[in-house]
Design a protein around this motif. Structure first.
Motif, short mmCIF file in Angstrom:
data_model
loop_
_atom_site.label_atom_id
_atom_site.label_comp_id
_atom_site.label_asym_id
_atom_site.label_seq_id
_atom_site.Cartn_x
_atom_site.Cartn_y
_atom_site.Cartn_z
N GLU A 106 0.86 -1.19 0.00
CA GLU A 106 0.00 0.00 0.00
C GLU A 106 0.89 1.23 0.00
O GLU A 106 1.94 1.25 0.63
N PHE A 107 0.47 2.27 -0.71
CA PHE A 107 1.28 3.47 -0.82
C PHE A 107 1.05 4.39 0.38
O PHE A 107 -0.09 4.64 0.78
N ASN A 108 2.13 4.91 0.92
CA ASN A 108 2.04 5.89 2.00
C ASN A 108 1.98 7.29 1.41
O ASN A 108 2.64 7.58 0.41
N GLN A 109 1.21 8.17 2.04
CA GLN A 109 1.16 9.56 1.62
C GLN A 109 2.35 10.32 2.20
O GLN A 109 2.66 10.18 3.38
N VAL A 110 3.02 11.09 1.36
CA VAL A 110 4.20 11.85 1.77
C VAL A 110 3.98 13.32 1.43
O VAL A 110 3.56 13.65 0.32
N GLU A 111 4.28 14.19 2.38
CA GLU A 111 4.17 15.63 2.13
C GLU A 111 5.41 16.11 1.41
O GLU A 111 6.54 15.80 1.79
N GLN B 86 13.84 8.07 -2.07
CA GLN B 86 12.38 8.20 -2.11
C GLN B 86 11.92 8.74 -3.46
O GLN B 86 12.57 9.60 -4.06
N ALA B 87 10.79 8.22 -3.92
CA ALA B 87 10.14 8.70 -5.14
C ALA B 87 8.67 8.94 -4.82
O ALA B 87 7.98 8.05 -4.32
N VAL B 88 8.18 10.16 -5.08
CA VAL B 88 6.83 10.55 -4.68
C VAL B 88 6.09 11.14 -5.87
O VAL B 88 6.64 11.98 -6.60
N THR B 89 4.85 10.73 -6.09
CA THR B 89 4.03 11.28 -7.17
C THR B 89 3.60 12.71 -6.83
O THR B 89 3.69 13.14 -5.68
N ARG B 90 3.08 13.41 -7.82
CA ARG B 90 2.64 14.79 -7.59
C ARG B 90 1.45 14.84 -6.62
O ARG B 90 1.38 15.71 -5.77
N GLY B 91 0.53 13.89 -6.74
CA GLY B 91 -0.66 13.91 -5.88
C GLY B 91 -1.46 15.18 -6.10
O GLY B 91 -1.77 15.56 -7.23
N ASP B 92 -1.76 15.89 -5.01
CA ASP B 92 -2.49 17.16 -5.13
C ASP B 92 -1.54 18.35 -5.10
O ASP B 92 -1.98 19.49 -4.96
N GLY B 93 -0.24 18.09 -5.21
CA GLY B 93 0.75 19.16 -5.17
C GLY B 93 1.33 19.39 -3.80
O GLY B 93 2.45 19.87 -3.66
N VAL B 94 0.56 19.04 -2.76
CA VAL B 94 1.01 19.17 -1.38
C VAL B 94 1.51 17.82 -0.85
O VAL B 94 2.56 17.74 -0.23
N LYS B 95 0.75 16.77 -1.14
CA LYS B 95 1.12 15.42 -0.75
C LYS B 95 0.99 14.50 -1.96
O LYS B 95 0.14 14.72 -2.83
N GLY B 96 1.83 13.45 -1.98
CA GLY B 96 1.76 12.47 -3.04
C GLY B 96 2.00 11.08 -2.49
O GLY B 96 2.25 10.90 -1.29
N ASP B 97 1.94 10.07 -3.36
CA ASP B 97 2.15 8.68 -2.95
C ASP B 97 3.62 8.31 -3.05
O ASP B 97 4.30 8.64 -4.02
N ASP B 98 4.10 7.61 -2.04
CA ASP B 98 5.47 7.08 -2.05
C ASP B 98 5.48 5.84 -2.95
O ASP B 98 4.98 4.79 -2.58
N VAL B 99 6.09 5.97 -4.14
CA VAL B 99 6.13 4.87 -5.11
C VAL B 99 7.58 4.44 -5.37
O VAL B 99 7.94 4.05 -6.47
#
Length: 669
Positions: A71-76, A132-145
């Motif tokens: 499961e992906f964790n949300q990262v700020e 660490q690699a993080v998606t854009r998400g909503d610009g504030v937080k994204g998924d740790d992929v």
């Protein structure tokens, strides 16, 4: 082979494979055959299995991925991943330069980059290793992929050389090449699965898969184009990219340094003609100011950097049949007409709906039932109708007339003078408005209440457990647990998050209330100028328009909101429940009025504080940050490496200059 010999061989194999991988996937210059590469990789995998004490999360063997679902964790994000403003013409590009020149002095060079149509990614490296690699998400937080990104061969797990910073971030785009996309879709069709609509969707869907072993087989690619958080002397974006290339990153080769806006426009025109020859999809050109100092001076708006913009190539246009016009009700009561279309392929996606925005659009298009319409995507997420084929109109077809009553509660619609939209005035009992306000209130940029999605809010509303935003704070566990798809864990998550929201600061609470025209930026301005909800509620129209960036329309909306008895009762409830309805003193220190009435320009680089930190200190002590020097400038807060033209202007106008130490002494005295 003893343990020491195994360690030496493992290190040797890892170094060889990192080099061969870079040669093949980044430089496109393979130095050994695929078979030889596979044999080296197999040997390494066997040694790592035999000697697990030498495990390394950045070993080349990680490229194959794992079949363990994660499961992906949300990262700020350390630095928000903002979007870019779009332009569609040469005139808009020149307007971009005009805006820049109003804010900064001196010559401006630009970097032009291809605007890759994939999914944005942010990579963090420490001591030369990907951590660490993080998606854009909503610009504030994204998924740790991170696990998935490690399977992408063009992403270096270990950097080359030794001149990279101890820690930094680099951003770019993950893409699926056309050849891989076509191959993947053939496979999906053969096994009876729906093919992907376009390479962007395929790349995005692949990156979010829970099984990194499958991701590894999808052959994604990654282009990097933005280095940030780097503590080094390189102060030009273009040079940063070339340096990143030396570290092993796949930096796009089709990037140009332009001396003026005419060269930028030539670059745009040249790629319009040859963009179809690329192995990956692009949809435009990104233009950035090259100088990092100038970028910092220009700064950001709430949504995008002022020093960058994108040019979008002309959108594809298709024709299809209009089947029906339906109407949606927003949280503010705004009525949006939507065209339901005969499905048609447009720019790689199947389009079934298009926004019509308001009654004027319908009238201007002269829409009739069953019309053949022209549809474009342009810069819109939802496609829009841009014209009608009147020659193919059905004889006797009825003209489409905008509705007079709300499709949800049947209230008579209103349209205020000077406004384009119709509104349903029944904000007390029109279900989409009530639910929409609650959805806005709990959203991440507002109260950030977790566990409450659109479906859950709809369920709570239908069960009469919530009728407005205040009811969230009187929910009980025994109310939630018996509901469909709920349980102890879900109820605890919701109630804990509701409790946590009591710590959300005043400016975000103000935004969460959903006052018309009060977005996140306006709410921040209001909170700074009027630091409590009681003061705001009693403010007059004249007092409100005195606040920076608050015009008549916003001021009138605020006065109207707080004069309503229902809203007064709502605020009273929220006070009782303990929400933050006053602005607290900043964590960075006690505020003061020592800089009140002063307009201050920041320029250069500083030792003790970043530019953003200095700007916060100026605001904290009552001052105003100004982008360019004029007669109204109170003083220049000067660091090192100030441009000569700026110095000349300061001297000409007799503007005082103070150093960082003098400034700090001024506010701390």
């Amino acid at each position: 082979m003893n343990q020491q010999e195994a360690k030496l061989r493992i290190d040797e194999l890892r170094n060889q494979l990192h080099t061969h991988n870079h040669n093949y996937y980044v430089l496109s210059q393979p130095s050994i055959s695929d078979f030889d590469f596979d044999m080296l990789l197999k040997e390494l995998m066997e040694l790592e299995e035999k000697y697990p004490e030498f495990d390394d999360p950045n070993s080349p063997t990680q490229r194959v991925g794992s079949d363990i679902n994660l499961e992906f964790n949300q990262v700020e994000h350390k630095y928000p991943m903002l979007s870019l403003g779009n332009t569609y013409s040469e005139d808009e590009i020149r307007d971009f330069e005009t805006r820049i020149k109003k804010l900064i002095d001196g010559d401006i060079k630009y970097v032009c980059e291809l605007k890759y149509d994939g999914t944005s990614i942010s990579l963090t490296y420490k001591n030369g290793k990907l951590v660490q690699a993080v998606t854009r998400g909503d610009g504030v937080k994204g998924d740790d992929v991170t696990a998935n990104v490690k399977t992408i061969r063009s992403v270096p797990l270990q950097l080359s050389g030794n001149d990279y910073p101890e820690e930094f971030e680099i951003r770019g785009e993950i893409l699926m090449p056309f050849s891989v996309f076509e191959e993947l879709n053939k496979e999906r069709e053969e096994i009876g699965e729906t093919p992907f609509a376009n390479p962007r969707n395929a790349a995005s869907g692949t990156l979010k898969m829970q099984n990194s072993a499958i991701v590894a087989k999808r052959k994604l690619d990654c282009y990097l184009y933005y280095l940030l958080g780097v503590n080094n002397p390189i102060r030009e974006h273009f040079d940063n990219l070339q340096t990143a290339k030396n570290w092993g990153f796949k930096v796009p080769s089709h990037t140009a340094l332009c001396n003026n806006i005419d060269e930028v426009i030539d670059f745009i025109k040249s790629w319009d003609e040859k963009r179809d020859s690329l192995p990956v999809p692009i949809d435009g050109i990104v233009i950035k100011v090259n100088s990092i100092d100038q970028q910092e001076e220009l700064g950001f708006t709430a949504k995008s950097p002022r020093w960058a913009i994108s040019y979008k190539y002309k959108a594809e246009r298709v024709s299809t049949q209009l089947n029906q016009v339906t109407y949606q009700v927003g949280r503010t009561g705004s009525i949006t007409p939507v065209a339901n279309l005969e499905p048609v392929l447009l720019a790689g996606t199947t389009v079934k709906r298009a926004s019509l925005h308001n009654a004027d659009i319908i009238n201007n298009l002269d829409l009739h039932e069953g019309d053949t319409v022209y549809v474009e995507k342009g810069g819109e997420i939802i496609p829009k109708i841009v014209g009608v084929d009147e020659d193919n109109r059905i004889n006797g077809a009825d003209k489409i007339v905008f509705i007079e009553n709300c499709p949800e509660c049947n209230s008579e619609l209103i349209r205020k003078e000077g406004e384009a939209n119709h509104y349903c005035p029944n904000d007390r009992s029109c279900p989409p408005q009530i639910k929409g306000r609650i959805e806005h209130f709990i959203s991440r940029r507002a109260m950030n209440i977790d566990g409450l999605g659109e479906e859950t809010i709809d369920l709570l509303f239908k069960e009469n457990l919530i009728k407005d935003i205040a009811d969230l704070y009187i929910l009980k566990k025994e109310d939630i647990v018996p509901l469909e798809r709920m349980g102890d864990k879900s109820a605890d998550r919701i109630l804990n998050s509701v409790q946590d929201s009591l710590q959300v600061p005043y400016e975000r609470v103000l935004y969460a209330l959903g006052i018309r025209y009060v977005g996140a930026t306006v709410a921040k301005k209001l909170a700074k100028a009027i630091p409590s909800i009681d003061q705001l509620a009693s403010s007059t129209l004249e007092e409100l328009v005195e606040v920076d960036e608050i015009g008549n329309k916003i001021a009138e909306s605020i006065v109207e909101y707080f004069s309503d008895e229902y809203h007064q009762e709502l605020i009273s409830k929220l006070k009782t429940y303990g929400l933050q309805l006053e602005k607290e003193v900043s964590d960075s220190g006690e505020g003061s009025n020592k800089l009140e009435g002063l307009s201050i320009v920041i320029s250069g680089s500083f030792e003790k504080h970043s530019r953003d930190e200095l700007k916060e200190l100026i605001e904290l002590h009552g001052g105003k940050n100004v982008g360019s020097i004029s007669k109204k400038t109170s003083f220049l807060l000067a660091g090192e490496k100030i441009g000569p033209s700026k110095l000349a202007k300061v001297e000409k106008l007799g503007i005082p200059m103070i150093s960082e130490d003098e400034f700090l002494e001024k506010i701390n005295s």
